[in-house]
Design an enzyme around this catalytic site. Structure first.
Site, PDB file in Angstrom:
ATOM      1  N   GLU A  44      69.080  30.607  17.697  1.00 64.72           N
ATOM      2  CA  GLU A  44      69.998  31.703  17.400  1.00 64.72           C
ATOM      3  C   GLU A  44      69.814  32.110  15.948  1.00 64.72           C
ATOM      4  O   GLU A  44      69.923  31.270  15.038  1.00 64.72           O
ATOM      5  CB  GLU A  44      71.451  31.277  17.608  1.00 64.72           C
ATOM      6  CG  GLU A  44      71.917  31.259  19.040  1.00 64.72           C
ATOM      7  CD  GLU A  44      73.411  30.960  19.112  1.00 64.72           C
ATOM      8  OE1 GLU A  44      74.150  31.279  18.160  1.00 64.72           O
ATOM      9  OE2 GLU A  44      73.835  30.374  20.120  1.00 64.72           O
ATOM     10  N   GLU A  55      83.351  33.384  12.329  1.00 67.67           N
ATOM     11  CA  GLU A  55      82.716  32.313  11.566  1.00 67.67           C
ATOM     12  C   GLU A  55      83.675  31.618  10.611  1.00 67.67           C
ATOM     13  O   GLU A  55      84.551  32.235  10.026  1.00 67.67           O
ATOM     14  CB  GLU A  55      81.524  32.865  10.761  1.00 67.67           C
ATOM     15  CG  GLU A  55      80.577  33.758  11.532  1.00 67.67           C
ATOM     16  CD  GLU A  55      79.897  33.074  12.719  1.00 67.67           C
ATOM     17  OE1 GLU A  55      80.093  31.866  12.917  1.00 67.67           O
ATOM     18  OE2 GLU A  55      79.185  33.773  13.449  1.00 67.67           O
TER      19      GLU A  55
END
EC number: 4.2.1.20
Length: 259
Positions: A44, A55
């Site tokens: 990824e 995040e």
């Protein structure tokens, strides 16, 4: 067989995440090659964004460093093109809907196909709104990977029935980041998904140790690790490659060891 079909073909998959351009694009390129050689089944690549809402602080900081270093979406596409000359590890872009929208859906997905990107993961794209980008993914043969989380509730089965490639199962509530304890929500999600589809399930968010990876791999098809690797990149900078490669080798062994 396309590259995405290879990811789960040889047992449990280990899927590392790194932020493209952190600490620089050259190091990212070396990391992809090194992680592929160490056994990563899919890599990824995070496209840096100024507001990465899913995040935690580690990956947010990596995005900030990459953007400050001048990385662009075009420079990431160019890097993937270079990687594809010698490396066929499947690659997924993890990004947010705003950068893709700003770039232009058609242009972005066409570049994904041309560069050799295999899949797209967009954490802030609700399942119900995927219709705005899905036609372009289909046009260019890029898999749009859905996410399910403990808050998906009754939508889990609906999302699973429509899934392609694999289903990204968010292990627990909150943003990305290393966790000392991961609860049973992920296993419950996988059990529900298994009842409606045989599309592989990969668990992400919070996994950092071989013990955690092995435990997740016992019931899932793959394990995704991001923050633990990104923290290593932050610690060692341009010298991070051997450290990350050794970690990936160890984690791949951990998910394979359940056999």
């Amino acid at each position: 067989m396309n590259r995405m079909e290879q990811v789960f073909k040889n047992g449990k998959a280990f899927i590392p995440f790194i932020t493209a351009g952190d600490p620089d694009i050259e190091t990212t390129e070396r990391l992809v090659h090194g992680m592929a050689e160490a056994g990563a089944d899919l890599i990824e690549l995070g496209i840096p964004f100024s507001d990465p809402v899913a995040e935690g602080p580690v990956i947010q900081a990596a995005s900030s460093r990459a953007l400050a270093g001048g990385v662009t979406t075009d420079s990431i596409f160019a890097m993937v093109r270079r990687i594809r000359k010698t490396c066929q590890v499947p690659i997924a872009f993890m990004t947010y809907i705003n950068p893709v929208f700003s770039y232009g859906y058609d242009r972005f997905l066409e570049n994904c196909e041309e560069a050799g990107v295999d899949a797209l993961i967009i954490p802030d794209l609700p399942f119900e709104e995927r219709g705005e980008i899905l036609p372009f993914c289909r046009k260019y043969g890029i898999m749009l990977v859905p996410l399910v989380s403990p808050t998906s509730g009754s939508r889990i089965e609906t999302i699973a029935r429509e899934a392609q490639g694999f289903i990204y199962c968010v292990s627990s509530m909150g943003v990305t980041g290393v966790r000392e304890h991961i609860g049973n929500e992920a296993e419950e999600m996988v059990n529900r998904i298994r009842k409606v589809t045989d599309v592989p399930c990969a668990i992400g968010f919070g996994i950092s140790t071989p013990e955690q990876a092995s435990r997740m791999a016992a019931f899932a098809d793959g394990v995704i690790v991001g923050s633990a690797i990104v923290r290593m990149v932050e610690q060692y900078g341009a010298d991070c490659v051997p450290h990350v490669v050794e970690y990936v080798r160890m984690m791949k062994h951990a998910v394979s060891d359940i056999y």
